[in-house]
Write a protein that holds these residues in place. Structure first.
Motif, PDB file in Angstrom:
ATOM      1  N   MET A 125       0.852  -1.182   0.000  1.00  0.00           N
ATOM      2  CA  MET A 125       0.000   0.000   0.000  1.00  0.00           C
ATOM      3  C   MET A 125       0.894   1.240   0.000  1.00  0.00           C
ATOM      4  N   THR A 126       0.667   2.103  -0.994  1.00  0.00           N
ATOM      5  CA  THR A 126       1.376   3.374  -1.099  1.00  0.00           C
ATOM      6  C   THR A 126       0.443   4.483  -0.628  1.00  0.00           C
ATOM      7  N   VAL A 127       0.900   5.267   0.328  1.00  0.00           N
ATOM      8  CA  VAL A 127       0.073   6.312   0.925  1.00  0.00           C
ATOM      9  C   VAL A 127       0.832   7.632   0.873  1.00  0.00           C
ATOM     10  N   ALA A 128       0.156   8.695   0.438  1.00  0.00           N
ATOM     11  CA  ALA A 128       0.766  10.032   0.448  1.00  0.00           C
ATOM     12  C   ALA A 128       0.578  10.654   1.823  1.00  0.00           C
ATOM     13  N   GLU A 129       1.636  11.253   2.353  1.00  0.00           N
ATOM     14  CA  GLU A 129       1.603  11.711   3.745  1.00  0.00           C
ATOM     15  C   GLU A 129       0.679  12.905   3.958  1.00  0.00           C
ATOM     16  N   SER A 130       0.333  13.627   2.873  1.00  0.00           N
ATOM     17  CA  SER A 130      -0.539  14.808   3.012  1.00  0.00           C
ATOM     18  C   SER A 130      -1.749  14.688   2.086  1.00  0.00           C
ATOM     19  N   ASP A 131      -2.326  13.511   2.035  1.00  0.00           N
ATOM     20  CA  ASP A 131      -3.458  13.249   1.131  1.00  0.00           C
ATOM     21  C   ASP A 131      -4.744  13.757   1.778  1.00  0.00           C
ATOM     22  N   VAL A 132      -5.429  14.679   1.083  1.00  0.00           N
ATOM     23  CA  VAL A 132      -6.714  15.175   1.576  1.00  0.00           C
ATOM     24  C   VAL A 132      -7.882  14.658   0.752  1.00  0.00           C
ATOM     25  N   LEU A 133      -7.604  13.987  -0.356  1.00  0.00           N
ATOM     26  CA  LEU A 133      -8.677  13.448  -1.191  1.00  0.00           C
ATOM     27  C   LEU A 133      -9.078  12.058  -0.716  1.00  0.00           C
ATOM     28  N   THR A 134      -8.110  11.164  -0.574  1.00  0.00           N
ATOM     29  CA  THR A 134      -8.345   9.886   0.118  1.00  0.00           C
ATOM     30  C   THR A 134      -7.463   9.957   1.368  1.00  0.00           C
ATOM     31  N   PRO A 135      -7.984  10.542   2.433  1.00  0.00           N
ATOM     32  CA  PRO A 135      -7.145  11.000   3.544  1.00  0.00           C
ATOM     33  C   PRO A 135      -6.194   9.938   4.107  1.00  0.00           C
ATOM     34  N   THR A 136      -5.001  10.405   4.416  1.00  0.00           N
ATOM     35  CA  THR A 136      -3.905   9.548   4.859  1.00  0.00           C
ATOM     36  C   THR A 136      -4.307   8.660   6.032  1.00  0.00           C
ATOM     37  N   ASP A 137      -4.953   9.244   7.030  1.00  0.00           N
ATOM     38  CA  ASP A 137      -5.267   8.478   8.239  1.00  0.00           C
ATOM     39  C   ASP A 137      -6.278   7.377   7.977  1.00  0.00           C
ATOM     40  N   ILE A 138      -7.197   7.609   7.052  1.00  0.00           N
ATOM     41  CA  ILE A 138      -8.191   6.581   6.732  1.00  0.00           C
ATOM     42  C   ILE A 138      -7.510   5.400   6.044  1.00  0.00           C
ATOM     43  N   ALA A 139      -6.584   5.698   5.136  1.00  0.00           N
ATOM     44  CA  ALA A 139      -5.845   4.628   4.458  1.00  0.00           C
ATOM     45  C   ALA A 139      -4.984   3.850   5.445  1.00  0.00           C
ATOM     46  N   LEU A 140      -4.328   4.562   6.364  1.00  0.00           N
ATOM     47  CA  LEU A 140      -3.462   3.885   7.338  1.00  0.00           C
ATOM     48  C   LEU A 140      -4.267   2.997   8.276  1.00  0.00           C
ATOM     49  N   GLU A 141      -5.471   3.414   8.617  1.00  0.00           N
ATOM     50  CA  GLU A 141      -6.322   2.573   9.463  1.00  0.00           C
ATOM     51  C   GLU A 141      -6.648   1.265   8.750  1.00  0.00           C
ATOM     52  N   ALA A 142      -6.944   1.357   7.451  1.00  0.00           N
ATOM     53  CA  ALA A 142      -7.228   0.139   6.687  1.00  0.00           C
ATOM     54  C   ALA A 142      -5.994  -0.751   6.621  1.00  0.00           C
ATOM     55  N   TYR A 143      -4.844  -0.134   6.386  1.00  0.00           N
ATOM     56  CA  TYR A 143      -3.603  -0.917   6.314  1.00  0.00           C
ATOM     57  C   TYR A 143      -3.354  -1.665   7.620  1.00  0.00           C
ATOM     58  N   SER A 144      -3.702  -1.058   8.736  1.00  0.00           N
ATOM     59  CA  SER A 144      -3.462  -1.694  10.036  1.00  0.00           C
ATOM     60  C   SER A 144      -4.258  -2.983  10.182  1.00  0.00           C
ATOM     61  N   ARG A 145      -5.341  -3.124   9.417  1.00  0.00           N
ATOM     62  CA  ARG A 145      -6.170  -4.327   9.501  1.00  0.00           C
ATOM     63  C   ARG A 145      -5.719  -5.427   8.543  1.00  0.00           C
TER      64      ARG A 145
END
Length: 300
Positions: A240-260
Protein backbone atom coordinates in the motif's frame (compact mmCIF):
# COMPACT_ATOMS: atom_id res chain seq x y z
CA UNK A 1 8.47 -0.90 -24.61
CA UNK A 2 6.20 -2.72 -27.11
CA UNK A 3 2.52 -1.81 -26.69
CA UNK A 4 -0.50 -3.35 -28.41
CA UNK A 5 -4.09 -2.13 -28.51
CA UNK A 6 -6.30 -4.84 -27.02
CA UNK A 7 -9.92 -5.43 -26.05
CA UNK A 8 -11.78 -8.01 -24.03
CA UNK A 9 -15.33 -8.84 -22.98
CA UNK A 10 -16.73 -8.53 -19.49
CA UNK A 11 -19.01 -11.17 -18.01
CA UNK A 12 -22.02 -8.97 -18.85
CA UNK A 13 -20.97 -8.48 -22.47
CA UNK A 14 -19.26 -5.08 -22.58
CA UNK A 15 -16.05 -4.53 -24.52
CA UNK A 16 -13.28 -2.93 -22.50
CA UNK A 17 -10.34 -1.50 -24.41
CA UNK A 18 -6.78 -0.91 -23.39
CA UNK A 19 -3.11 -1.63 -23.96
CA UNK A 20 -0.90 -4.67 -23.47
CA UNK A 21 2.74 -3.93 -22.64
CA UNK A 22 5.66 -6.35 -22.85
CA UNK A 23 9.44 -6.00 -22.46
CA UNK A 24 11.60 -5.47 -25.55
CA UNK A 25 12.42 -9.18 -25.61
CA UNK A 26 11.28 -12.26 -23.73
CA UNK A 27 11.53 -15.96 -24.44
CA UNK A 28 9.17 -17.27 -21.78
CA UNK A 29 5.67 -16.76 -20.44
CA UNK A 30 5.55 -13.58 -18.37
CA UNK A 31 3.83 -12.55 -15.16
CA UNK A 32 1.11 -9.97 -15.84
CA UNK A 33 0.09 -6.89 -13.87
CA UNK A 34 -3.52 -5.82 -14.47
CA UNK A 35 -3.97 -2.04 -14.15
CA UNK A 36 -6.92 0.38 -14.22
CA UNK A 37 -7.25 3.99 -13.17
CA UNK A 38 -9.23 5.72 -10.45
CA UNK A 39 -12.29 7.95 -10.27
CA UNK A 40 -13.23 9.03 -13.83
CA UNK A 41 -9.58 8.91 -14.99
CA UNK A 42 -8.41 7.45 -18.30
CA UNK A 43 -5.55 5.10 -19.09
CA UNK A 44 -3.73 7.95 -20.88
CA UNK A 45 -3.41 9.77 -17.55
CA UNK A 46 0.03 8.35 -16.69
CA UNK A 47 -0.80 4.63 -16.53
CA UNK A 48 1.42 4.15 -19.59
CA UNK A 49 4.32 5.68 -17.62
CA UNK A 50 3.92 3.09 -14.86
CA UNK A 51 3.52 0.19 -17.30
CA UNK A 52 6.55 1.28 -19.32
CA UNK A 53 8.59 1.59 -16.14
CA UNK A 54 7.66 -1.89 -14.95
CA UNK A 55 8.25 -3.59 -18.32
CA UNK A 56 11.58 -1.82 -18.79
CA UNK A 57 12.88 -2.98 -15.40
CA UNK A 58 11.32 -6.43 -15.10
CA UNK A 59 10.39 -9.49 -17.12
CA UNK A 60 6.70 -8.68 -16.78
CA UNK A 61 3.73 -7.75 -18.96
CA UNK A 62 1.07 -5.17 -18.12
CA UNK A 63 -2.58 -5.08 -19.12
CA UNK A 64 -3.88 -1.51 -18.85
CA UNK A 65 -7.53 -0.74 -19.65
CA UNK A 66 -10.18 1.98 -19.41
CA UNK A 67 -12.94 1.38 -16.90
CA UNK A 68 -16.39 0.71 -18.28
CA UNK A 69 -18.29 3.85 -19.30
CA UNK A 70 -15.05 5.81 -19.68
CA UNK A 71 -12.48 6.47 -22.40
CA UNK A 72 -12.33 3.87 -25.14
CA UNK A 73 -14.35 1.26 -23.25
CA UNK A 74 -18.04 0.57 -23.76
CA UNK A 75 -20.72 1.17 -21.15
CA UNK A 76 -23.84 3.26 -20.63
CA UNK A 77 -24.68 5.65 -19.19
CA UNK A 78 -21.39 7.33 -19.93
CA UNK A 79 -19.33 8.53 -16.99
CA UNK A 80 -21.09 6.32 -14.46
CA UNK A 81 -19.04 4.57 -11.76
CA UNK A 82 -20.56 1.51 -10.14
CA UNK A 83 -17.90 0.14 -7.78
CA UNK A 84 -19.11 -3.46 -7.78
CA UNK A 85 -19.01 -3.59 -11.59
CA UNK A 86 -15.55 -2.04 -11.80
CA UNK A 87 -14.37 -4.58 -9.25
CA UNK A 88 -15.91 -7.41 -11.26
CA UNK A 89 -14.19 -6.05 -14.38
CA UNK A 90 -10.80 -6.55 -12.71
CA UNK A 91 -11.57 -10.26 -12.45
CA UNK A 92 -12.62 -10.36 -16.11
CA UNK A 93 -9.38 -8.58 -17.03
CA UNK A 94 -7.48 -11.24 -15.09
CA UNK A 95 -9.25 -13.94 -17.09
CA UNK A 96 -8.33 -12.20 -20.34
CA UNK A 97 -4.70 -11.86 -19.25
CA UNK A 98 -4.59 -15.56 -18.38
CA UNK A 99 -5.84 -16.39 -21.88
CA UNK A 100 -2.95 -14.67 -23.63
CA UNK A 101 -0.10 -16.84 -24.91
CA UNK A 102 2.55 -14.46 -23.50
CA UNK A 103 1.24 -14.69 -19.94
CA UNK A 104 1.98 -17.13 -17.15
CA UNK A 105 -1.58 -17.66 -15.84
CA UNK A 106 -0.30 -18.50 -12.36
CA UNK A 107 1.45 -15.15 -11.91
CA UNK A 108 -1.13 -12.37 -12.02
CA UNK A 109 -0.90 -9.14 -10.02
CA UNK A 110 -3.31 -6.23 -9.76
CA UNK A 111 -2.56 -2.50 -9.48
CA UNK A 112 -4.98 0.31 -8.67
CA UNK A 113 -4.83 3.97 -7.71
CA UNK A 114 -7.27 6.11 -5.74
CA UNK A 115 -10.76 4.64 -6.36
CA UNK A 116 -9.29 1.59 -8.08
CA UNK A 117 -6.69 1.44 -5.32
CA UNK A 118 -9.65 0.45 -3.17
CA UNK A 119 -11.00 -1.95 -5.80
CA UNK A 120 -7.81 -4.02 -5.78
CA UNK A 121 -8.10 -4.52 -2.02
CA UNK A 122 -11.44 -6.25 -2.47
CA UNK A 123 -10.46 -8.15 -5.61
CA UNK A 124 -7.21 -9.27 -4.02
CA UNK A 125 -9.17 -10.68 -1.09
CA UNK A 126 -11.85 -12.57 -3.01
CA UNK A 127 -10.14 -13.56 -6.29
CA UNK A 128 -7.52 -16.08 -5.27
CA UNK A 129 -5.89 -16.05 -8.71
CA UNK A 130 -4.23 -12.79 -7.64
CA UNK A 131 -0.65 -13.27 -6.46
CA UNK A 132 0.34 -9.63 -5.76
CA UNK A 133 -1.69 -6.52 -4.83
CA UNK A 134 -0.46 -2.94 -5.32
CA UNK A 135 -2.78 -0.28 -3.89
CA UNK A 136 -1.81 3.37 -4.43
CA UNK A 137 -3.41 6.26 -2.49
CA UNK A 138 -6.54 4.15 -2.09
CA UNK A 139 -10.08 5.06 -1.18
CA UNK A 140 -10.62 2.44 1.52
CA UNK A 141 -13.85 3.54 3.24
CA UNK A 142 -16.42 5.40 1.17
CA UNK A 143 -18.53 6.48 4.15
CA UNK A 144 -15.60 8.03 5.98
CA UNK A 145 -14.19 9.52 2.79
CA UNK A 146 -17.53 11.04 1.73
CA UNK A 147 -18.07 12.65 5.12
CA UNK A 148 -14.50 13.99 5.16
CA UNK A 149 -14.83 15.57 1.69
CA UNK A 150 -18.41 16.88 1.91
CA UNK A 151 -19.24 19.57 4.45
CA UNK A 152 -22.06 18.49 6.74
CA UNK A 153 -24.21 21.47 5.69
CA UNK A 154 -23.83 20.43 2.04
CA UNK A 155 -24.90 16.82 2.63
CA UNK A 156 -28.69 17.47 2.73
CA UNK A 157 -28.52 19.10 -0.69
CA UNK A 158 -26.67 16.09 -2.09
CA UNK A 159 -29.17 13.71 -0.53
CA UNK A 160 -31.96 15.64 -2.25
CA UNK A 161 -30.04 15.43 -5.52
CA UNK A 162 -29.69 11.65 -5.13
CA UNK A 163 -33.47 11.37 -4.67
CA UNK A 164 -34.22 13.58 -7.67
CA UNK A 165 -31.89 11.52 -9.84
CA UNK A 166 -33.53 8.25 -8.82
CA UNK A 167 -37.01 9.63 -9.54
CA UNK A 168 -35.88 11.05 -12.88
CA UNK A 169 -34.34 7.73 -13.94
CA UNK A 170 -37.51 5.88 -13.02
CA UNK A 171 -39.45 8.33 -15.20
CA UNK A 172 -37.16 7.52 -18.13
CA UNK A 173 -35.13 10.70 -18.05
CA UNK A 174 -31.36 10.86 -18.57
CA UNK A 175 -29.16 10.42 -15.51
CA UNK A 176 -28.23 13.62 -13.74
CA UNK A 177 -24.54 14.58 -13.78
CA UNK A 178 -22.22 16.88 -11.86
CA UNK A 179 -18.67 18.07 -12.57
CA UNK A 180 -15.85 15.88 -11.34
CA UNK A 181 -13.98 19.03 -10.28
CA UNK A 182 -14.64 22.76 -10.05
CA UNK A 183 -12.26 25.68 -9.71
CA UNK A 184 -14.29 26.86 -6.72
CA UNK A 185 -14.31 24.09 -4.06
CA UNK A 186 -17.51 25.61 -2.63
CA UNK A 187 -19.37 24.72 -5.81
CA UNK A 188 -20.89 21.29 -6.32
CA UNK A 189 -18.41 18.71 -7.62
CA UNK A 190 -17.51 15.09 -6.95
CA UNK A 191 -13.94 15.84 -5.87
CA UNK A 192 -13.95 19.26 -4.17
CA UNK A 193 -10.23 19.71 -3.48
CA UNK A 194 -7.85 22.20 -5.13
CA UNK A 195 -5.33 19.52 -6.11
CA UNK A 196 -8.09 17.51 -7.82
CA UNK A 197 -8.99 20.56 -9.91
CA UNK A 198 -5.35 21.14 -10.87
CA UNK A 199 -4.75 17.51 -11.87
CA UNK A 200 -7.92 16.96 -13.89
CA UNK A 201 -8.11 20.38 -15.53
CA UNK A 202 -4.59 19.88 -16.91
CA UNK A 203 -5.57 16.51 -18.38
CA UNK A 204 -8.78 17.96 -19.81
CA UNK A 205 -6.61 20.13 -22.06
CA UNK A 206 -4.56 17.23 -23.46
CA UNK A 207 -6.81 14.16 -23.44
CA UNK A 208 -10.39 13.03 -24.06
CA UNK A 209 -11.22 13.21 -20.36
CA UNK A 210 -14.61 14.84 -19.66
CA UNK A 211 -15.37 16.80 -16.51
CA UNK A 212 -18.57 14.91 -15.79
CA UNK A 213 -19.77 12.04 -13.63
CA UNK A 214 -23.26 10.81 -12.85
CA UNK A 215 -24.91 11.74 -9.58
CA UNK A 216 -25.49 8.03 -8.93
CA UNK A 217 -21.71 7.54 -8.93
CA UNK A 218 -21.37 9.92 -5.98
CA UNK A 219 -24.21 8.25 -4.10
CA UNK A 220 -22.60 4.84 -4.57
CA UNK A 221 -19.20 6.14 -3.42
CA UNK A 222 -20.63 6.71 0.05
CA UNK A 223 -21.57 3.04 0.40
CA UNK A 224 -18.38 1.63 -1.11
CA UNK A 225 -16.28 -0.14 1.56
CA UNK A 226 -13.53 -1.95 -0.37
CA UNK A 227 -11.31 -2.54 2.66
CA UNK A 228 -13.95 -4.60 4.49
CA UNK A 229 -12.11 -7.79 3.52
CA UNK A 230 -8.57 -6.39 3.63
CA UNK A 231 -7.55 -8.95 6.25
CA UNK A 232 -8.47 -11.70 3.78
CA UNK A 233 -5.87 -10.63 1.19
CA UNK A 234 -3.20 -12.58 3.09
CA UNK A 235 -1.26 -14.67 2.31
CA UNK A 236 -1.15 -12.72 -0.97
CA UNK A 237 1.48 -9.94 -0.58
CA UNK A 238 0.11 -6.39 -0.35
CA UNK A 239 1.92 -3.11 -1.03
CA UNK A 240 0.00 0.00 0.00
CA UNK A 241 1.38 3.37 -1.10
CA UNK A 242 0.07 6.31 0.92
CA UNK A 243 0.77 10.03 0.45
CA UNK A 244 1.60 11.71 3.74
CA UNK A 245 -0.54 14.81 3.01
CA UNK A 246 -3.46 13.25 1.13
CA UNK A 247 -6.71 15.17 1.58
CA UNK A 248 -8.68 13.45 -1.19
CA UNK A 249 -8.34 9.89 0.12
CA UNK A 250 -7.14 11.00 3.54
CA UNK A 251 -3.90 9.55 4.86
CA UNK A 252 -5.27 8.48 8.24
CA UNK A 253 -8.19 6.58 6.73
CA UNK A 254 -5.84 4.63 4.46
CA UNK A 255 -3.46 3.89 7.34
CA UNK A 256 -6.32 2.57 9.46
CA UNK A 257 -7.23 0.14 6.69
CA UNK A 258 -3.60 -0.92 6.31
CA UNK A 259 -3.46 -1.69 10.04
CA UNK A 260 -6.17 -4.33 9.50
CA UNK A 261 -4.29 -6.11 6.71
CA UNK A 262 -2.31 -9.20 7.65
CA UNK A 263 1.22 -10.16 6.70
CA UNK A 264 2.84 -10.24 4.24
CA UNK A 265 2.32 -6.54 3.71
CA UNK A 266 4.41 -3.46 3.01
CA UNK A 267 3.65 0.23 3.54
CA UNK A 268 5.32 2.93 1.46
CA UNK A 269 4.67 6.53 2.53
CA UNK A 270 5.58 9.14 -0.06
CA UNK A 271 5.83 12.93 0.37
CA UNK A 272 3.10 15.24 -0.85
CA UNK A 273 -0.55 14.88 -1.67
CA UNK A 274 -2.83 12.53 -3.54
CA UNK A 275 -1.59 13.25 -7.06
CA UNK A 276 2.12 13.53 -6.32
CA UNK A 277 2.64 9.80 -6.92
CA UNK A 278 2.49 10.52 -10.67
CA UNK A 279 5.05 13.28 -11.02
CA UNK A 280 8.74 14.16 -10.87
CA UNK A 281 11.05 12.62 -8.32
CA UNK A 282 8.06 11.19 -6.49
CA UNK A 283 7.22 9.08 -9.54
CA UNK A 284 10.71 7.58 -9.56
CA UNK A 285 10.55 6.92 -5.82
CA UNK A 286 7.05 5.45 -6.07
CA UNK A 287 7.47 3.37 -9.23
CA UNK A 288 10.88 2.20 -8.01
CA UNK A 289 9.40 0.83 -4.79
CA UNK A 290 6.58 -0.83 -6.70
CA UNK A 291 9.09 -2.37 -9.11
CA UNK A 292 11.07 -3.89 -6.24
CA UNK A 293 7.86 -5.24 -4.72
CA UNK A 294 6.88 -6.85 -8.04
CA UNK A 295 10.36 -8.28 -8.38
CA UNK A 296 10.04 -10.02 -5.02
CA UNK A 297 6.40 -11.12 -5.21
CA UNK A 298 5.51 -11.72 -8.84
CA UNK A 299 8.73 -11.98 -10.85
CA UNK A 300 10.79 -14.19 -8.55
Amino acid sequence: MPRKDVSFKTSDGLTLKGWFFTPESSSSKLPCLVMAHGWSALKEMDLDAFAEHFTSKLAISCLVYDNRCFGDSEGEPRHEIIPALQQADYSDAITYAQSRDEVNPDKIGIWGSSYSGGHVLLVGAVDRRVKSVLSQAPLTDGWANFNRLIRCDFAPGLNQMFQQDRLARMAGEKPMTIPVVHENPMETSALPTPDSYTFFSEWEKKSNWKNEVTVKSVELLRGNDPSHHIHHIAPTPLLMTVAESDVLTPTDIALEAYSRAREPKQLHIIPGGHFDAYTGSNFERNAGCQTEFLKKTLCS
